[in-house]
Motif scaffolding. Structure first.
Motif, PDB file in Angstrom:
ATOM      1  N   PHE B 109       0.819  -1.224   0.000  1.00 53.08           N
ATOM      2  CA  PHE B 109       0.000   0.000   0.000  1.00 53.08           C
ATOM      3  C   PHE B 109       0.841   1.256   0.000  1.00 53.08           C
ATOM      4  O   PHE B 109       0.394   2.308  -0.462  1.00 53.08           O
ATOM      5  N   LYS B 110       2.035   1.157   0.519  1.00 52.41           N
ATOM      6  CA  LYS B 110       2.983   2.258   0.441  1.00 52.41           C
ATOM      7  C   LYS B 110       4.364   1.681   0.232  1.00 52.41           C
ATOM      8  O   LYS B 110       4.548   0.463   0.360  1.00 52.41           O
ATOM      9  N   CYS B 217      -1.425  -9.268  11.229  1.00 56.06           N
ATOM     10  CA  CYS B 217      -0.789  -8.219  10.419  1.00 56.06           C
ATOM     11  C   CYS B 217      -0.419  -8.726   9.028  1.00 56.06           C
ATOM     12  O   CYS B 217      -0.570  -8.013   8.035  1.00 56.06           O
ATOM     13  N   GLN B 219      -1.498 -10.328   6.346  1.00 59.63           N
ATOM     14  CA  GLN B 219      -2.690 -10.839   5.689  1.00 59.63           C
ATOM     15  C   GLN B 219      -2.837 -10.168   4.319  1.00 59.63           C
ATOM     16  O   GLN B 219      -2.003  -9.343   3.928  1.00 59.63           O
ATOM     17  N   GLY B 220      -3.879 -10.539   3.621  1.00 63.91           N
ATOM     18  CA  GLY B 220      -4.124  -9.955   2.302  1.00 63.91           C
ATOM     19  C   GLY B 220      -3.337 -10.664   1.210  1.00 63.91           C
ATOM     20  O   GLY B 220      -2.633 -11.639   1.456  1.00 63.91           O
ATOM     21  N   LYS B 221      -3.445 -10.139   0.036  1.00 62.12           N
ATOM     22  CA  LYS B 221      -2.780 -10.716  -1.131  1.00 62.12           C
ATOM     23  C   LYS B 221      -1.284 -10.901  -0.908  1.00 62.12           C
ATOM     24  O   LYS B 221      -0.692 -11.863  -1.336  1.00 62.12           O
ATOM     25  N   ASN B 222      -0.691  -9.863  -0.273  1.00 64.52           N
ATOM     26  CA  ASN B 222       0.764  -9.840  -0.189  1.00 64.52           C
ATOM     27  C   ASN B 222       1.267 -10.393   1.134  1.00 64.52           C
ATOM     28  O   ASN B 222       2.456 -10.307   1.422  1.00 64.52           O
ATOM     29  N   ASN B 226       0.123  -4.077   3.759  1.00 67.38           N
ATOM     30  CA  ASN B 226      -1.048  -3.217   3.642  1.00 67.38           C
ATOM     31  C   ASN B 226      -1.351  -2.446   4.927  1.00 67.38           C
ATOM     32  O   ASN B 226      -2.435  -1.945   5.119  1.00 67.38           O
ATOM     33  N   MET B 227      -0.361  -2.397   5.845  1.00 66.11           N
ATOM     34  CA  MET B 227      -0.588  -1.634   7.083  1.00 66.11           C
ATOM     35  C   MET B 227       0.751  -1.296   7.738  1.00 66.11           C
ATOM     36  O   MET B 227       1.799  -1.755   7.304  1.00 66.11           O
ATOM     37  N   PHE B 228       0.658  -0.427   8.737  1.00 68.84           N
ATOM     38  CA  PHE B 228       1.834  -0.129   9.559  1.00 68.84           C
ATOM     39  C   PHE B 228       1.694  -0.879  10.876  1.00 68.84           C
ATOM     40  O   PHE B 228       0.577  -1.138  11.334  1.00 68.84           O
ATOM     41  N   GLN B 229       2.828  -1.184  11.501  1.00 64.02           N
ATOM     42  CA  GLN B 229       2.766  -1.732  12.860  1.00 64.02           C
ATOM     43  C   GLN B 229       4.029  -1.347  13.615  1.00 64.02           C
ATOM     44  O   GLN B 229       5.093  -1.219  13.030  1.00 64.02           O
TER      45      GLN B 229
END
Lengths: 584, 326
Positions: B109-110, B217, B219-222, B226-229
């Motif tokens: 996502f980034k 954390c 998860q998803g396609k990749n 898709n998130m920060f942690q």
């Protein structure tokens, strides 16, 4: 002010006005297109905003097993706001401060929301993990406590798991109070529980704490995301746009009025130009009429002066003719006059004889004739007679009378020629023997021709031709005069006539000075003359040309400088009716 | 005025009703897997891809013509990374963070560990003028160098309708990078219904991956990206014996207190192929990396058998590198 200055000012205003209207038009945006586009964009943003609210909730309650959809919608929202800003709020975009302000508010709201979503995602992941793990860990500790026959511990773990589940599922504050009370008791259990469960106990405690902390945080972020004012910002922006478009439509109608005003301005200019053109045409018509009148007048004057000139040429010819004729008449008149004087003198002696005869007849008729007296008279008479005979006075008188008689016949001849030449009695085209005209002309010009040799080579079979003899004689006179003037005193003028086809040809040749090619070209032009000022009018040959042409004939010139000139006149035998009328 | 806003309200009404519909629908799909397959195909502009590929391998993008994008993102042998803790830049410099793989980067996502670039083009813009990386003084210099090439000016003219530009260069590279995906992994095949695509241990590993909470954390396609942690959410990272606590991560970008030691959650798609691990590449093995993650992020300890199963699951995530991308 000059009309040209006015025109310049008008043109300047027209161009400047046109540019102004065009510029204004370019600053007024196309309402419909913008309205559609903005509505579309706002719908997209609003849709994504709603999506995000929904997706956040789905993530919170584990309906979405991953963040892909939420992340995608959040990114799209970011991009939509970004492209909306680029399309309408960049440096050349909308400058309405209210609109810019409400867009900036929406943008910052979305940016805040984006950060909230990221925080939510992070904390939600942690919470999700602990919510799942803590009850499981608690249950395993419960069974350990049961095996170790630690009822208090079992109960404590059991109640903690229950309250934790109640808290995480229902969010009850009652449960959280109970958990907070129970937590310190966990520490007391540490020494009671079997050694191997230490790690599990520690993990359990940490996960319970995590659930408590993270649930609060996560729910805070969730509610902040859900309570985001993006909705109202979008509404505000939408309304702002509507107002802006309305004010735009004000601009549009102003533009329409501006266009009408500009067109009117141009129409006024056009009308003015038309009016000016019409005036100009009217003025021009008038001018043309005046000019035509002037030209006509000048033409008439010219015609009149031409007529006068022709007349004066006629007068000049006449004068020349009169001069020649006067000279011709003067000579016989001179000797006739002197003859008469001589005869009169001689007549005195005859008078004495006649008087003596009278005196004798008076003596004889007396009763007593005085013979002595008669004898002396006769004696005197005989003396006079003898003297007269001695001086041949009588034969002299005879001769003088004879001579005078000849002189008078010469004058009579000349007058006849004059009559032939001018033919003043004839005004119609008549059948004419042109040889007579030529002879008369030569006679009239005799004085001018003087010692020059005139060779006449006349065709004796020459028929009569239909013409105006007086006019043709003028042609001959002009030509012969020119020839005589162009030749030396002992020059030769040769006149030849002959019949050619349906007409005749008269040639005048001289061995005079001749003329240049330029002179040949101009010889028939009016007012062309090589003679000194006052000597000729320059109309002679021009009139000759006119007369020959009006007879349906031709007049040509051939000349060579130093050798002489030939003028050839061709005339038809008969005149056509049309030409006759011209001649008249 | 009403006219313009009516559709917005209408849309909201539709959205609200859809929400309830989706809510019901989602209940039915509650058993859905948190990890989804990578698509087999991507929609790209082929001319831009070819140009981007050339640029990706072009060392003229660096100060001394020694480094291309591919130097640190080795596609042939390094699965899109270079296997080093820190990549080598020009003049003997080294980077400050571990180079992640370029494969599947388009699914993130980034970009960058701290997410400072929003997309691939934004990422490609940065290393070229970074003095520690490719070290060009400015993009003007880059363009001047590329203008001397026999083909670039014509290719840019044909594709972008203008001269060579910074935006054009990064757009072409980004377009090429979109083709760098690893679909059709055994696990993706398994997700698509091929039960025998992965081993029993790998299936077990996947279950452990979920029960340990890794999937919260990753998860998803990749499988992440898709998130920060924050690193060390359940155990203070300062207690770690290595250097993982030194980098303040996203805080350096946002200066938000809560962003301290926050990083983008990396994709685990090629994790087993792209050691070393973490933002500073300080962890050499996947075993150690899994241990650290479970300890500091999940607040637990992991038995060796579980860890082995999880790692064997991670191996099933490695997909195929499409033909002709290098």
């Amino acid at each position: 002010m000059k009309p040209s200055t006015l025109l310049l000012i008008y043109l300047f205003l027209a161009i400047a006005g046109g540019l102004g209207v065009f510029y204004y038009q370019s600053t007024v945006p196309d309402n419909k297109e913008i309205s559609n586009d903005v509505t579309q964009r706002l719908l997209t943003i609003d849709g994504l905003n709603s999506d995000i609210g929904e997706l956040v909730l789905r993530s919170r309650y584990n309906l979405d097993p991953n963040y892909d959809s939420l992340t995608r919608s959040a990114t799209l929202l970011d991009q939509s706001i970004e492209s909306f800003g680029e399309a309408y709020f960049s440096t050349e975009g909308v400058s309405d401060p209210m609109l810019v302000k409400s867009f900036e508010k929406l943008k910052s709201e979305v940016m805040i929301q984006r950060d909230l979503i990221e925080s939510f995602k992070s904390h939600n992941s942690v919470l999700r993990n602990s919510e799942k793990y803590a009850p499981a860990a608690g249950q395993s500790l419960m069974s350990i406590a049961k095996e170790a026959k630690l009822d208090d511990a079992e109960q404590l773990y059991g109640s903690l798991v229950r309250e934790l589940l109640a808290y995480s599922l229902l969010g009850s504050s009652f449960s959280i109070e109970k958990i907070k009370v129970a937590l310190p008791q966990l520490v007391e259990l540490e020494n009671k529980m079997p050694e191997f469960s230490r790690v599990s106990m520690f993990e359990f405690g940490r996960h319970i704490e995590t659930v408590i902390n993270e649930k609060e945080l996560t729910d805070q972020y969730l509610s902040k995301v859900l309570l985001s004012t993006s909705d109202s910002q979008i509404d505000e922006l939408s309304q702002g746009w509507s107002q802006w478009l309305l004010s735009n439509s004000g601009q549009q109608s102003f533009l329409k009025q501006l266009n009408i005003a500009y067109i009117s301005f141009l129409l006024v200019g056009l009308a003015f130009v038309t009016w000016r053109l019409r005036n100009l045409y009217q003025h021009l018509d008038h001018e043309v009429a005046v000019q035509t009148e002037e030209v006509k007048k000048a033409f008439d004057e010219l015609k009149e002066s031409e007529t006068k000139l022709v007349q004066s040429e006629k007068m000049a010819s006449l004068g020349q003719m009169v001069a020649g004729v006067a000279h011709e008449i003067n000579t016989p008149l001179g000797y006739i006059s002197s003859n008469v004087d001589t005869i009169r003198l001689n007549m005195g002696e005859l008078d004495g004889i006649l008087k003596s005869i009278d005196m004798i007849s008076v003596e004889i008729s007396e009763s007593k004739p005085n013979t002595k007296k008669i004898g002396s008279i006769v004696k005197r008479m005989v003396q006079v007679y003898r003297r007269m005979r001695q001086r041949e006075t009588l034969s002299e008188i005879e001769d003088l009378l004879k001579d005078s008689s000849y002189g008078l016949s010469e004058i009579s001849n000349l007058v006849g020629s004059l009559k032939d030449f001018s033919r003043l009695d004839r005004t119609n085209a008549v059948d004419t023997d042109i040889h007579k005209g030529l002879e008369a002309t030569l006679k009239i010009c005799k004085n001018l021709i003087g010692e020059r040799k005139v060779v006449k080579s006349f065709d004796h079979q020459m028929p009569l031709i239909e013409c105006m003899p007086a006019q043709l004689n003028q042609v001959f006179l002009n030509i012969v005069t020119n020839s005589a003037q162009a030749t030396d005193k002992d020059g030769t003028i040769k006149i030849t006539t002959k019949r050619v086809g349906k007409g005749i040809e008269i040639s005048f040749e001289d061995n005079g000075e001749g003329m240049s090619a330029n002179g040949m070209k101009q010889i028939f032009d009016p007012f062309y003359t090589t003679k000194d000022v006052g000597q000729g009018t320059g109309l002679g040959m021009s009139i000759a040309y006119k007369i020959v042409k009006s007879h349906g004939g031709e007049i040509k010139v051939k000349s060579e400088i130093g050798k002489g000139t030939q003028i050839l006149v061709q005339l038809p035998l008969q005149q056509s009716q049309a030409e006759l009328s011209v001649i008249k | 005025m009403k006219k313009a806003s009516e559709p917005v309200y209408l849309m909201k009404l539709i959205k609200t009703s859809c929400f309830f519909g989706l809510f019901l629908l989602s209940q039915a799909y509650a058993g859905q897997e948190p990890i989804t397959p990578i698509p087999n195909q991507v929609d790209v502009d082929n001319r831009k891809v070819q140009l981007g590929k050339k640029l990706f391998f072009d060392t003229r993008l660096s100060f001394d013509n020694s480094i291309s994008c591919a130097s640190c993102h080795d596609l042939e042998t390094g699965f899109g990374a270079d296997g080093k803790q820190f990549s080598d830049g020009v003049k003997g410099h080294q980077g400050t963070r571990n180079s992640p793989t370029v494969f599947n980067a388009s699914l993130n996502f980034k970009q960058f560990w701290d997410g400072r670039a929003n997309d691939l083009a934004g990422q490609a813009r940065m290393p070229v003028t970074n003095p520690l990386e490719m070290g060009m003084a400015s993009w003007t210099d880059v363009i001047a160098k590329l203008n001397k090439d026999a083909q670039y000016p014509q290719e840019f003219k044909a594709i972008f309708g203008g001269p060579i530009s910074e935006d054009g260069i990064v757009a072409a590279i980004a377009e090429y990078e979109k083709t760098l995906i690893t679909p059709n992994s055994p696990f993706d095949q398994f997700l698509l219904g091929n039960e025998s695509a992965i081993s029993k241990q790998q299936k077990q590993g996947y279950e452990l991956f979920k029960t340990y909470g890794c999937v919260s954390c990753h998860q998803g396609k990749n499988v992440g990206g898709n998130m920060f942690q924050k690193i060390g959410v359940l155990k203070d990272i300062n207690l770690q014996t290595g250097s993982l606590n030194e980098d303040l991560g996203r805080y350096l970008v946002t200066k938000n207190e809560w962003d301290k030691r926050v990083f983008k959650v990396p994709s685990l798609r090629l994790a087993v192929k792209t050691p070393p691990y973490f933002h500073d590449g300080s962890v050499k093995t996947i075993e150690k990396a899994v241990d650290i993650m479970i300890e500091f992020q999940l607040g637990r300890a992991v038995p060796e058998s579980d860890r082995a199963a999880i790692i064997s699951f991670l191996e099933s995530l490695v997909g195929e590198i499409p033909e002709g991308v290098y």
